[in-house]
Each structure stands twice: as structure tokens, then as C-alpha cells.
Scaffold this motif. Structure first.
Motif, short mmCIF file in Angstrom:
data_model
loop_
_atom_site.label_atom_id
_atom_site.label_comp_id
_atom_site.label_asym_id
_atom_site.label_seq_id
_atom_site.Cartn_x
_atom_site.Cartn_y
_atom_site.Cartn_z
N ASP A 43 9.23 10.93 2.76
CA ASP A 43 8.38 9.74 2.60
C ASP A 43 6.96 10.13 2.96
O ASP A 43 6.74 10.81 3.96
N ARG A 78 4.80 8.21 3.98
CA ARG A 78 4.35 7.32 5.05
C ARG A 78 4.99 7.74 6.36
O ARG A 78 6.18 7.55 6.57
N SER A 79 4.19 8.29 7.24
CA SER A 79 4.71 8.81 8.51
C SER A 79 5.33 7.72 9.38
O SER A 79 6.21 7.99 10.20
N TRP A 114 4.46 13.35 -0.31
CA TRP A 114 4.84 12.58 -1.49
C TRP A 114 6.15 13.14 -2.03
O TRP A 114 6.26 14.34 -2.29
N THR A 155 12.63 3.34 -1.93
CA THR A 155 11.41 2.76 -1.34
C THR A 155 11.07 1.36 -1.82
O THR A 155 10.30 0.67 -1.17
#
Length: 149
Positions: free
Chosen positions: A16, A18-19, A37, A57
Motif C-alpha cells: 500500500d 499509504r503508510s 504504489w 483498496t
């Protein structure tokens, strides 16, 4: 889902960009967490018929590039979360991006077997059941008919 996958002896990688989402707290059983990504990571990997990928997601900017990469390879299982309507809309967008009907037919979406799942744990079970069924060459019709034999 990672817990079920690990119990079934799968190697589990969560990717992901998004950390905040790819954390050990959220995925304690994952073998690997990658904050990049997904499509860029998948592009570099040796994806093959023993690879199973669940795209989860709910965000086209993550899902669709990943699906394009997966559909260009001989991956054993490709699943994408979303309702029938969401799956149809995604398919239409992917067609406009050059994905064929034959390629689209490889996406399991809505993802998972229809077991009436309502909780996240039940959804995870439904997804893993579909991955296992696909690995063993069982289609959805055969799954629904197995108790009749």
C-alpha cells in the motif's frame, strides 16, 4: 485475511502506498509490508500461476493500475473487492484502457465465495475459500454443487 492466508501456509505481502494503512498493527501476520504504489511493485515481481492477489483498496487509483499489471501476467488468482455494480463500473473503465473481455473474465469480482459474509472476518474467509478453490481448479458452479455429490 492475512491470518487465514498464513494459517493456510501462504506467504503474505501487503502493499500500500499509504503508510498509515500498511502497518504491523493492522497486519501482524504479514510476512512483508511494502509502502509503495502496488502497480510499481507488481511490475517488478515474478508473478506466475502460483501467485494469488487480492486487490482490496476500494480506490480506482490504486486498484486499476494494479489490475492492469496483473492481467498482463499469468497470475493464478486475481480478486478485486467491490459490489457487482462497482465491479461492472471498474470493468468498463478498464475496457476503455485497453483491457479485453477475456482479460476481465480473469478477475474474481465481487471477490470471494458467496457465503453470506457480513463481518470483515467472514469476508476474509470467503476470499481465502475462493483462492483455494481456484488453486484446485474448482469454479464457482462446482463449489456450489459439491454438497450434492
Amino acid at each position: 485475511m492475512t491470518t487465514f492466508a498464513k494459517t493456510l501456509n501462504y506467504r503474505v505481502t501487503v502493499i500500500d502506498a499509504r503508510s498509515a494503512f500498511a502497518t504491523r498493527e493492522r497486519f501482524p501476520h504479514a510476512d512483508e509490508l511494502i509502502v509503495e504504489w502496488p502497480d510499481e511493485v507488481l511490475e517488478k515481481w515474478d508473478l506466475n500461476p502460483s501467485t494469488s492477489v487480492a486487490v482490496l483498496t476500494h480506490d480506482p487509483k490504486f486498484d486499476e493500475p494494479s489490475l492492469r499489471v496483473l492481467l498482463s501476467r499469468q497470475v493464478g488468482y486475481i480478486g478485486a473487492i467491490g459490489s457487482r455494480k462497482t465491479s461492472q463500473e471498474r470493468a468498463e473503465r478498464l475496457k476503455k484502457q485497453g483491457i479485453t473481455d477475456e482479460q476481465l473474465s480473469r478477475i474474481h469480482g465481487p471477490i470471494g465465495l458467496n457465503i453470506g459474509a457480513t463481518s470483515p472476518e467472514e469476508v476474509a474467509l470467503a476470499i481465502m475459500a475462493e483462492i483455494v478453490a481456484t488453486r484446485h481448479g474448482k469454479d464457482r458452479v462446482a463449489i456450489n454443487d459439491w454438497t450434492k455429490k
